[in-house]
Design a protein around this motif. Sequence first.
Motif, PDB file in Angstrom:
ATOM      1  N   UNK A  47       5.119  12.951 -45.617  1.00 47.38           N
ATOM      2  CA  UNK A  47       5.389  14.368 -45.791  1.00 47.38           C
ATOM      3  C   UNK A  47       4.333  15.111 -46.583  1.00 47.38           C
ATOM      4  N   UNK A  48       4.785  15.916 -47.554  1.00 47.25           N
ATOM      5  CA  UNK A  48       3.880  16.788 -48.301  1.00 47.25           C
ATOM      6  C   UNK A  48       2.836  16.003 -49.079  1.00 47.25           C
ATOM      7  N   UNK A  49       3.236  14.923 -49.741  1.00 49.97           N
ATOM      8  CA  UNK A  49       2.278  14.148 -50.539  1.00 49.97           C
ATOM      9  C   UNK A  49       1.153  13.611 -49.662  1.00 49.97           C
ATOM     10  N   UNK A  50       1.497  13.096 -48.489  1.00 51.69           N
ATOM     11  CA  UNK A  50       0.469  12.579 -47.578  1.00 51.69           C
ATOM     12  C   UNK A  50      -0.414  13.708 -47.075  1.00 51.69           C
ATOM     13  N   UNK A  51       0.196  14.828 -46.714  1.00 52.44           N
ATOM     14  CA  UNK A  51      -0.583  15.964 -46.233  1.00 52.44           C
ATOM     15  C   UNK A  51      -1.548  16.464 -47.296  1.00 52.44           C
ATOM     16  N   UNK A  52      -1.076  16.536 -48.545  1.00 48.37           N
ATOM     17  CA  UNK A  52      -1.933  16.996 -49.632  1.00 48.37           C
ATOM     18  C   UNK A  52      -3.096  16.040 -49.854  1.00 48.37           C
ATOM     19  N   UNK A  53      -2.820  14.727 -49.838  1.00 47.00           N
ATOM     20  CA  UNK A  53      -3.882  13.735 -50.027  1.00 47.00           C
ATOM     21  C   UNK A  53      -4.932  13.844 -48.918  1.00 47.00           C
ATOM     22  N   UNK A  54      -4.478  14.033 -47.704  1.00 47.41           N
ATOM     23  CA  UNK A  54      -5.415  14.119 -46.580  1.00 47.41           C
ATOM     24  C   UNK A  54      -6.232  15.401 -46.639  1.00 47.41           C
ATOM     25  N   UNK A  55      -5.582  16.513 -46.945  1.00 43.72           N
ATOM     26  CA  UNK A  55      -6.325  17.777 -47.003  1.00 43.72           C
ATOM     27  C   UNK A  55      -7.348  17.740 -48.135  1.00 43.72           C
ATOM     28  N   UNK A  56      -6.979  17.145 -49.277  1.00 40.32           N
ATOM     29  CA  UNK A  56      -7.929  17.066 -50.369  1.00 40.32           C
ATOM     30  C   UNK A  56      -9.090  16.136 -50.039  1.00 40.32           C
ATOM     31  N   UNK A  57      -8.821  15.092 -49.272  1.00 36.29           N
ATOM     32  CA  UNK A  57      -9.913  14.236 -48.801  1.00 36.29           C
ATOM     33  C   UNK A  57     -10.867  15.050 -47.939  1.00 36.29           C
ATOM     34  N   UNK A  58     -10.323  15.908 -47.091  1.00 39.08           N
ATOM     35  CA  UNK A  58     -11.164  16.765 -46.255  1.00 39.08           C
ATOM     36  C   UNK A  58     -12.020  17.697 -47.112  1.00 39.08           C
ATOM     37  N   UNK A  59     -11.424  18.260 -48.165  1.00 33.89           N
ATOM     38  CA  UNK A  59     -12.202  19.142 -49.046  1.00 33.89           C
ATOM     39  C   UNK A  59     -13.360  18.375 -49.698  1.00 33.89           C
ATOM     40  N   UNK A  60     -13.110  17.117 -50.060  1.00 34.63           N
ATOM     41  CA  UNK A  60     -14.174  16.308 -50.662  1.00 34.63           C
ATOM     42  C   UNK A  60     -15.292  16.020 -49.658  1.00 34.63           C
ATOM     43  N   UNK A  61     -14.946  15.718 -48.413  1.00 27.96           N
ATOM     44  CA  UNK A  61     -15.998  15.459 -47.417  1.00 27.96           C
ATOM     45  C   UNK A  61     -16.854  16.704 -47.217  1.00 27.96           C
ATOM     46  N   UNK A  85       3.502  11.379 -38.395  1.00 25.80           N
ATOM     47  CA  UNK A  85       2.918  12.664 -38.009  1.00 25.80           C
ATOM     48  C   UNK A  85       3.922  13.809 -38.135  1.00 25.80           C
ATOM     49  N   UNK A  86       5.143  13.620 -37.648  1.00 28.06           N
ATOM     50  CA  UNK A  86       6.120  14.707 -37.696  1.00 28.06           C
ATOM     51  C   UNK A  86       6.400  15.141 -39.132  1.00 28.06           C
ATOM     52  N   UNK A  87       6.451  14.194 -40.045  1.00 26.65           N
ATOM     53  CA  UNK A  87       6.703  14.537 -41.441  1.00 26.65           C
ATOM     54  C   UNK A  87       5.586  15.354 -42.044  1.00 26.65           C
ATOM     55  N   UNK A  88       4.348  15.047 -41.668  1.00 27.49           N
ATOM     56  CA  UNK A  88       3.208  15.796 -42.178  1.00 27.49           C
ATOM     57  C   UNK A  88       3.195  17.206 -41.592  1.00 27.49           C
ATOM     58  N   UNK A  89       3.500  17.311 -40.296  1.00 28.68           N
ATOM     59  CA  UNK A  89       3.557  18.630 -39.666  1.00 28.68           C
ATOM     60  C   UNK A  89       4.646  19.492 -40.315  1.00 28.68           C
ATOM     61  N   UNK A  90       5.781  18.888 -40.598  1.00 28.19           N
ATOM     62  CA  UNK A  90       6.876  19.637 -41.200  1.00 28.19           C
ATOM     63  C   UNK A  90       6.529  20.107 -42.602  1.00 28.19           C
ATOM     64  N   UNK A  91       5.758  19.293 -43.331  1.00 24.95           N
ATOM     65  CA  UNK A  91       5.448  19.606 -44.723  1.00 24.95           C
ATOM     66  C   UNK A  91       4.223  20.487 -44.882  1.00 24.95           C
ATOM     67  N   UNK A  92       3.335  20.472 -43.888  1.00 26.00           N
ATOM     68  CA  UNK A  92       2.044  21.134 -44.043  1.00 26.00           C
ATOM     69  C   UNK A  92       1.790  22.228 -43.007  1.00 26.00           C
ATOM     70  N   UNK A  93       2.483  22.142 -41.867  1.00 23.99           N
ATOM     71  CA  UNK A  93       2.244  23.081 -40.775  1.00 23.99           C
ATOM     72  C   UNK A  93       3.359  24.096 -40.638  1.00 23.99           C
ATOM     73  N   UNK A  94       3.790  24.329 -39.402  1.00 24.16           N
ATOM     74  CA  UNK A  94       4.773  25.379 -39.145  1.00 24.16           C
ATOM     75  C   UNK A  94       6.154  25.046 -39.691  1.00 24.16           C
ATOM     76  N   UNK A  95       6.364  23.818 -40.131  1.00 25.05           N
ATOM     77  CA  UNK A  95       7.632  23.486 -40.762  1.00 25.05           C
ATOM     78  C   UNK A  95       7.696  23.870 -42.226  1.00 25.05           C
TER      79      UNK A  95
END
Length: 339
Positions: free
Chosen positions: A313-327, A148-158
């Motif tokens: 990190x960023x790769x996981x965040x991107x994959x998850x956000x794109x999954x959300x766009x598909x849903x 989780x921390x890696x995703x927050x750092x890559x996709x959120x306020x980090x």
Amino acid sequence: MPIPPPVSPAQAEALAAGALPPVEEVRPGIWTIAVPFRGGVPDATLAYVVEGSDGALAVIDPGWSDGGSLDALTDGLRVVGRRVEDVTLVAVTHLHADHLGAASEVRRRSGAPVAMHVAEVHALEHERADAEQNDRDVRTWGVPADRLDGVLAAWGTGRRIGLGAAQRPFADLLLADGDLLPVPGRTIRTLWTPGHTGGHVCFVDEADGLLFTGDHVLPRINPGVGLGGRTATNPLRDALESLAKLDGFDDLEVCPGHEYRFRDVVSRARELVAHREERDRHVAEALDALRRPTLFEVASRVPFSGGIASMSGFLLASALSQTAFHTELLGRADEVRRV
């Protein structure tokens, strides 16, 4: 997915060898210069230098500036007998640091105005607020605690989408769809192609037979979507609609932001659409198989390259956000459980 053959063998050979390609003249008075990511090879941005009828230069996507260094761009200009001080316009396809990063330094040295789509300026101005909302979203995705921390750092306020490379004013000339770049003797038109980011643009030079695509269409990479600021529309839908805008440009040589120049942009665009349609199918199958899944559980059933188990990190965040766009595109976002 078929890969289009290169127009430039030198660029393709350099890419395969992990080296920077040489400066090349694409058309009379138009050159391409490879600018590395923070000095890294083979990752590089293809900057394009366009000479106007008055002898002044416009630079499309000047690339990254590492600590204010313009060495790669300066060296490339020297090859064609020019200097940074000859630049009178910097035109940027989108806000990412590997395209926008050197713009403010080129402006400082030459006085050249920076031109960018108004939506990119809006995204940079609202970066902090968007990042805070991204933090809140990420915490609902069901990401395992150890990642989780890696995703927050890559996709959120980090994260900094411009990585501090762009300086206010982010742009001096705000572009809109259809605007002509102020390059004397050239007719280079702005084509708004949101998706990768909300204000991504391509530049169309029909007289010279060129289409500058930034990261909208690349020869081998499937560009990510929603990688700028938050938008009021679904970036995936935007990307698909933007790919359709390329119909009718099939006779133009494609000058992408990375890799190598190629032709047949319409076929490449259709391949990218087909890739997204296949991803839609995988997301739908995951939703059919699972009962009230988290976004992470849905993405775990989608065959991303390497699978999300290998991502962080960023790769996981991107994959998850794109999954959300598909849903959302499927009209099934309400089936995903937020935690």
